[in-house]
Scaffold this active site. Structure first.
Site, PDB file in Angstrom:
ATOM      1  N   GLU A 175      85.229  34.703  46.536  1.00  0.00           N
ATOM      2  CA  GLU A 175      85.323  33.274  46.250  1.00  0.00           C
ATOM      3  C   GLU A 175      83.987  32.562  46.480  1.00  0.00           C
ATOM      4  O   GLU A 175      83.598  31.695  45.687  1.00  0.00           O
ATOM      5  CB  GLU A 175      86.382  32.614  47.141  1.00  0.00           C
ATOM      6  CG  GLU A 175      87.771  33.177  46.953  1.00  0.00           C
ATOM      7  CD  GLU A 175      88.137  34.258  47.958  1.00  0.00           C
ATOM      8  OE1 GLU A 175      89.308  34.321  48.354  1.00  0.00           O
ATOM      9  OE2 GLU A 175      87.250  35.068  48.337  1.00  0.00           O
ATOM     10  N   CYS A 232      86.968  30.679  52.831  1.00  0.00           N
ATOM     11  CA  CYS A 232      87.036  30.442  51.384  1.00  0.00           C
ATOM     12  C   CYS A 232      87.916  29.243  51.048  1.00  0.00           C
ATOM     13  O   CYS A 232      87.598  28.476  50.137  1.00  0.00           O
ATOM     14  CB  CYS A 232      87.517  31.704  50.682  1.00  0.00           C
ATOM     15  SG  CYS A 232      86.331  33.075  50.882  1.00  0.00           S
TER      16      CYS A 232
END
Length: 166
Positions: free
Chosen positions: A59, A90
């Site tokens: 991510e 994330c």
């Protein structure tokens, strides 16, 4: 632009492709793509081992690439497709980047921060909340992870047995 279940599956397949790239390198198979106006503007796969960095999550890599592509730190109007529910780092990066939506393949009961342990994406205390879509290509995303860890345990047992035989 309205997003359909078909669109979610299409873009999740692209995230799964990224996860397979991670697995080919011996990394935990997690993949991510970020989409804006129907186009992939960021992609990433887990690279923690190969880069020797805690920050090298799929991510984070995809967010960095998408921001560069847009020329802005804000990812308003964008959707993230990720094969495994994001962790706290994330999830925080999604909130900070103002991303609109996160589409999740598999739940992460041990570290997921989009609802499994805590839901950082939708905390009312933050200045931005992220929409969540769950269970897109779940079986395929889960199988990638299960197969990877099963194979890893098998290799570890074989290595132990080989060392014991020496």
């Amino acid at each position: 632009m309205s997003v359909t279940v078909h669109d979610h599956k299409y873009f999740m397949k692209k995230a799964i492709h990224q996860a397979k790239r991670a697995a080919a390198l011996g990394e935990v198979p997690i993949g991510c793509v970020i989409v804006c106006d129907g186009k992939v503007i960021g992609r990433g796969f887990n690279r923690r081992l190969s880069s020797h960095s805690t920050l090298a999550h799929a991510e984070i890599i995809a967010i960095r690439q998408a921001c560069k592509k847009l020329g802005d730190w804000r990812l308003e109007g964008c959707t993230m497709y990720v094969t495994l529910e994001p962790c706290q780092m994330c999830s925080g990066a999604c909130v900070q980047s103002r991303i609109d939506r996160v589409v999740i393949g598999a739940e992460n009961p041990k570290a997921g921060c989009a609802g499994s342990i805590v839901n950082l994406l939708q905390m009312s205390e933050f200045n931005h909340r992220v929409d969540i879509v769950r269970d897109v290509c779940t079986d395929e995303c889960s199988a990638l992870l299960s197969d990877f860890f099963r194979d890893m345990r098998t290799r570890e047992r074989e290595n132990k047995a080989a060392k014991a035989a020496d």
